[in-house]
Scaffold this motif. Structure first.
Motif, PDB file in Angstrom:
ATOM      1  N   GLU A   1      47.879  39.365  52.374  1.00  0.00           N
ATOM      2  CA  GLU A   1      47.094  38.250  52.899  1.00  0.00           C
ATOM      3  C   GLU A   1      45.696  38.387  52.320  1.00  0.00           C
ATOM      4  O   GLU A   1      45.005  39.350  52.607  1.00  0.00           O
ATOM      5  CB  GLU A   1      47.074  38.330  54.435  1.00  0.00           C
ATOM      6  N   THR A   2      45.286  37.464  51.458  1.00  0.00           N
ATOM      7  CA  THR A   2      43.989  37.578  50.785  1.00  0.00           C
ATOM      8  C   THR A   2      43.274  36.246  50.822  1.00  0.00           C
ATOM      9  O   THR A   2      43.874  35.204  50.556  1.00  0.00           O
ATOM     10  CB  THR A   2      44.167  37.977  49.293  1.00  0.00           C
ATOM     11  N   SER A   3      41.997  36.326  51.134  1.00  0.00           N
ATOM     12  CA  SER A   3      41.201  35.109  51.166  1.00  0.00           C
ATOM     13  C   SER A   3      40.228  35.120  49.989  1.00  0.00           C
ATOM     14  O   SER A   3      39.649  36.158  49.663  1.00  0.00           O
ATOM     15  CB  SER A   3      40.443  35.069  52.495  1.00  0.00           C
ATOM     16  N   TYR A   4      40.057  33.993  49.331  1.00  0.00           N
ATOM     17  CA  TYR A   4      39.118  33.862  48.214  1.00  0.00           C
ATOM     18  C   TYR A   4      38.092  32.803  48.574  1.00  0.00           C
ATOM     19  O   TYR A   4      38.458  31.648  48.840  1.00  0.00           O
ATOM     20  CB  TYR A   4      39.836  33.425  46.932  1.00  0.00           C
ATOM     21  N   SER A   5      36.828  33.183  48.589  1.00  0.00           N
ATOM     22  CA  SER A   5      35.778  32.195  48.822  1.00  0.00           C
ATOM     23  C   SER A   5      35.647  31.343  47.563  1.00  0.00           C
ATOM     24  O   SER A   5      36.185  31.688  46.511  1.00  0.00           O
ATOM     25  CB  SER A   5      34.452  32.893  49.104  1.00  0.00           C
TER      26      SER A   5
ATOM     27  N   GLU B   1      37.400  34.239  39.551  1.00  0.00           N
ATOM     28  CA  GLU B   1      38.773  34.462  39.081  1.00  0.00           C
ATOM     29  C   GLU B   1      39.195  33.424  38.048  1.00  0.00           C
ATOM     30  O   GLU B   1      39.880  33.734  37.072  1.00  0.00           O
ATOM     31  CB  GLU B   1      39.763  34.469  40.253  1.00  0.00           C
ATOM     32  N   VAL B   2      38.791  32.190  38.282  1.00  0.00           N
ATOM     33  CA  VAL B   2      39.171  31.130  37.350  1.00  0.00           C
ATOM     34  C   VAL B   2      38.481  31.343  36.005  1.00  0.00           C
ATOM     35  O   VAL B   2      39.075  31.139  34.943  1.00  0.00           O
ATOM     36  CB  VAL B   2      38.838  29.743  37.953  1.00  0.00           C
ATOM     37  N   ASN B   3      37.238  31.795  36.037  1.00  0.00           N
ATOM     38  CA  ASN B   3      36.538  32.072  34.777  1.00  0.00           C
ATOM     39  C   ASN B   3      37.214  33.201  34.009  1.00  0.00           C
ATOM     40  O   ASN B   3      37.354  33.143  32.792  1.00  0.00           O
ATOM     41  CB  ASN B   3      35.068  32.396  35.046  1.00  0.00           C
ATOM     42  N   ARG B   4      37.622  34.241  34.737  1.00  0.00           N
ATOM     43  CA  ARG B   4      38.315  35.354  34.081  1.00  0.00           C
ATOM     44  C   ARG B   4      39.605  34.858  33.436  1.00  0.00           C
ATOM     45  O   ARG B   4      39.911  35.170  32.282  1.00  0.00           O
ATOM     46  CB  ARG B   4      38.637  36.449  35.095  1.00  0.00           C
TER      47      ARG B   4
ATOM     48  N   LEU C   1      44.181  42.278  30.655  1.00  0.00           N
ATOM     49  CA  LEU C   1      43.349  41.257  30.011  1.00  0.00           C
ATOM     50  C   LEU C   1      42.206  40.835  30.931  1.00  0.00           C
ATOM     51  O   LEU C   1      41.073  40.634  30.489  1.00  0.00           O
ATOM     52  CB  LEU C   1      44.195  40.035  29.646  1.00  0.00           C
ATOM     53  N   ARG C   2      42.507  40.734  32.208  1.00  0.00           N
ATOM     54  CA  ARG C   2      41.493  40.314  33.176  1.00  0.00           C
ATOM     55  C   ARG C   2      40.344  41.313  33.201  1.00  0.00           C
ATOM     56  O   ARG C   2      39.172  40.918  33.240  1.00  0.00           O
ATOM     57  CB  ARG C   2      42.147  40.199  34.560  1.00  0.00           C
ATOM     58  N   GLU C   3      40.679  42.610  33.172  1.00  0.00           N
ATOM     59  CA  GLU C   3      39.660  43.667  33.138  1.00  0.00           C
ATOM     60  C   GLU C   3      38.680  43.450  31.995  1.00  0.00           C
ATOM     61  O   GLU C   3      37.492  43.733  32.111  1.00  0.00           O
ATOM     62  CB  GLU C   3      40.323  45.048  32.947  1.00  0.00           C
TER      63      GLU C   3
END
Ligand code: ATP
Ligand code: MG
Length: 635
Positions: free
Chosen positions: A84-88, A95-98, A219-221
């Motif tokens: 269960e994770t919430s993203y502000s 995250e979208v930029n990454r 890749l995200r890193e």
């Protein structure tokens, strides 16, 4: 914005669409203003907000950074993994930029396609928004589809990258995606250069093809601090391709624009769904379907709401799980399907009472006919408004809604209400093409221009767009291929698909009408009606019924008693002409992964034919049930 009555606004939207939509267009941010609201110089193709440049990702994410950076944008809940994770909005933006940086590094740019073949995890949404940010075109393929369906969509979309995960989970069982992807890429003529894999750690045996398969976490890193400029695109630039779910044959790539879609959704969030910034919305669909695109991802985010993305079934750990989520997150707007509600109806009724659902204002249901008993049952149990809305993958948002405007409309059970803004709905006589009178059955059509948000064309095939949708009725209108009638108060009733008609001795009967009659009986949980070829009558009616209490039809006596009662119900409501020649009891009905009845397959079996393309079939056991019932009609 002035809030005119539904009737006035709808009239304005039809009589002066440019006036109406110019005003609605103010709901989104344009980088460069449009020079014309509508270009309809090449009918049936409509271009909305010509020359205006905008970006879906900017409107769904960046735009909220100033006002609500710390408000949850997405809440990811998996009852399969317990996560269960919430993203502000701020975190979602990061995250979208990454993800956009990762895709860009693989050569994804404006106009390039990316296939997203993902379970219901937050990364799937990051990938969709990342594509939008780059001006790339996503095509989400429902994770339940197998290799063959995936391969045909790959060949049609020709993606640069395929974005996937090691596995999905359903009902506690892992579904390994990667072997399906590998198989699909073997089958495909135009496989993508690279496959990006989100490794959830479910498939312990995950195989990677060197040089082609890449690990998303790695890749995200490399792009943790990435900031990727928004690619401003002209309004008509395609935002995505979504293949129709295929209840009726070869899937079509529905192509959606950018500006029109953003405006249509933003408008619908206010008028139809009543969603305000800060409110929480819970749409139980899958991102692989149009409802997921519009009302898990883009609609709620455009409106600055919190959207819940849920991986799991409605009955695990028990049938109270959705209401628990409603209570916990103070969900205000919920969107589901009649199938899901019928599943819940078969469960312990106490599950509905266990949680405080008073935050919930309304429950929207779409995707198939909503029968009156189901609507009443859930509405009484939750004490919320149940709002039926009717639309198609092609339209992207509702055509008809029981809540079409700002003020409440008196409800009529069994009706998805009235036409939504911008939709000039007509019912035409199948043969003459003339408008039918009140209470008469006609084909539901839309007089073009189709409003913003609807498909601009079939991907890569303008001719198919025109031929498929505009070739009936003297090329004047868009055909929905659904039957409907309208009552004297202007409410519409969907009577089933135009090809779901049974012709008994020259009488044309809609499968839906007979299904409605049968499901009004208290002993019935679910029902499918098909026409079966008959030498004497042309066709006869066959019904496949899931009894609410399986034990009640376990022996021949119980079987015959319910059969008799059901026949009497049909006689009484529709007349003896509609009475099923045979009623078969089954425990399960064959459906597509999106919950739609596969009437064509049932019909084929009943006529002793091959059930056809079953790639969209949800549970093969259901077909076996039908087969058995046909072999053993006494129950
Ligand atoms: P394909 O077009 O590939 O055969 P499909 O039509 O099943 O697939 P969708 O676009 O998901 O794919 O479904 C739209 C159809 O679902 C409508 O045309 C209608 O038949 C049915 N439908 C949707 N909402 C409702 C509703 N509220 N009431 C009755 N029928 C509905
Ligand atoms: Mg369809």
């Amino acid at each position: 914005m002035p809030q005119a009555s539904y009737a006035d606004s709808h009239r304005l939207s039809i009589e002066q669409p440019e006036v109406f939509w110019a005003e609605q267009a103010q709901r989104i941010v344009w980088q460069q203003p449009f020079s014309r609201v509508l270009d309809f110089s090449q009918p049936p193709f409509a271009r909305w907000f010509v020359d205006g440049t905008t970006n879906l990702c900017f409107n769904a994410v960046d735009r909220h950074l100033l006002q609500r950076p710390d408000q949850p944008a997405l809440v990811y809940i998996s009852t399969e993994t317990g996560q269960e994770t919430s993203y502000s909005y701020r975190q979602l933006h990061a995250e979208v930029n990454r993800c956009a940086a990762v895709l860009r590094a693989q050569g994804v740019g404006k106009g390039e396609r990316v296939i997203i073949y993902m379970p219901m995890i937050a990364e799937a949404i990051f990938a969709m928004l990342a594509c939008a940010r780059l001006g790339a075109i996503h095509s989400v393929v429902f994770g339940g589809f197998a290799s063959h369906s995936l391969a045909s969509r790959i060949d049609d979309a020709r993606p640069k990258v395929l974005f996937t995960a090691d596995a999905g989970m359903r009902g506690g069982k892992a579904i390994h995606y990667k072997p399906l992807v590998d198989e699909a890429l073997k089958l495909a003529q135009h496989p993508p250069q690279s496959v990006i894999i989100v490794d959830r750690g479910i498939d312990q045996n995950l195989q990677r093809v060197p040089g082609r398969d890449l690990d998303y976490a790695t890749l995200r890193e490399q792009h943790l601090q990435a900031s990727v400029d928004v690619e401003w695109v002209e309004s008509s630039h395609p935002s995505y391709i979504l293949y129709t779910s295929g209840t009726t044959g070869k899937p079509k790539g529905v192509q959606r624009d950018t500006g029109g879609y953003a405006v249509a959704l933003a408008t619908s969030m206010q008028y139809i769904y009543g969603g305000q910034a800060g409110d929480c919305m819970f749409t139980t669909s899958d991102i692989g379907w149009v409802v997921g695109h519009s009302y898990i991802v883009y609609g709620p985010l455009l409106a600055g709401m919190t959207s819940i993305i849920y991986e799991g079934t409605p009955v695990r750990p028990d049938a109270a799980i959705w209401w628990k989520i409603v209570e916990q997150y103070q969900v205000r707007v919920m969107f589901s399907s009649p199938t899901a509600i019928r599943v819940l109806k078969k469960q312990d009724p106490a599950c509905l009472m266990r949680h405080d659902v008073s935050s919930l204002k309304s429950l929207y249901l779409a995707g198939e006919p909503l029968d009156e008993p189901t609507a009443r049952w859930i509405s009484d149990a939750l004490r919320v408004d149940v709002i039926d809305n009717y639309w198609q993958t092609e339209t992207g948002w509702p055509i008809l809604s029981a809540q079409p405007g700002i003020e409440p409309l008196p409800k009529k059970f069994g009706s998805p209400g009235k036409p939504v803004y911008g939709f000039n709905v007509k019912l035409l006589h199948e043969a003459s093409g003339e408008p039918v009178a009140d209470e008469e059955k006609g084909v539901l059509v839309i007089k073009p221009p189709l409003p913003p948000g609807c498909l601009s064309t079939v991907w890569g095939d303008d001719a198919r767009f025109v031929k498929t949708y505009f070739s009936n009725f003297h090329q004047q209108v868009y055909s929905s291929f659904d039957w409907a009638r309208r009552d004297a108060d202007g409410y519409y009733f969907i009577l089933g698909r135009a090809d779901d008609v049974i012709n008994v001795a020259g009488h044309r009967l809609g499968t839906r009408e007979i299904e409605e009659a049968l499901s009004s009986h208290a002993g019935v949980a679910e029902v499918a009606v098909v026409g079966v070829a008959d030498e004497l009558k042309g066709q006869v009616v066959a019904a496949f019924v899931v009894a609410k209490d399986a034990a009640s039809v376990a022996d021949a006596t119980g079987h015959q008693a319910l059969e008799k009662a059901l026949m009497a119900t049909v006689d009484q409501q529709l007349g003896a002409i509609a009475r099923p020649a045979k009623i078969h009891f089954v425990a399960l009905l064959p459906k597509t992964r999106s919950g739609k009845l596969l009437r064509r397959s049932i019909q084929a079996l009943a006529e002793g034919r091959d059930p056809g393309d079953l790639t969209t079939l949800d549970d093969p056991g259901a077909l076996e049930q039908v087969r058995q019932a046909l072999l053993n009609p006494a129950g």
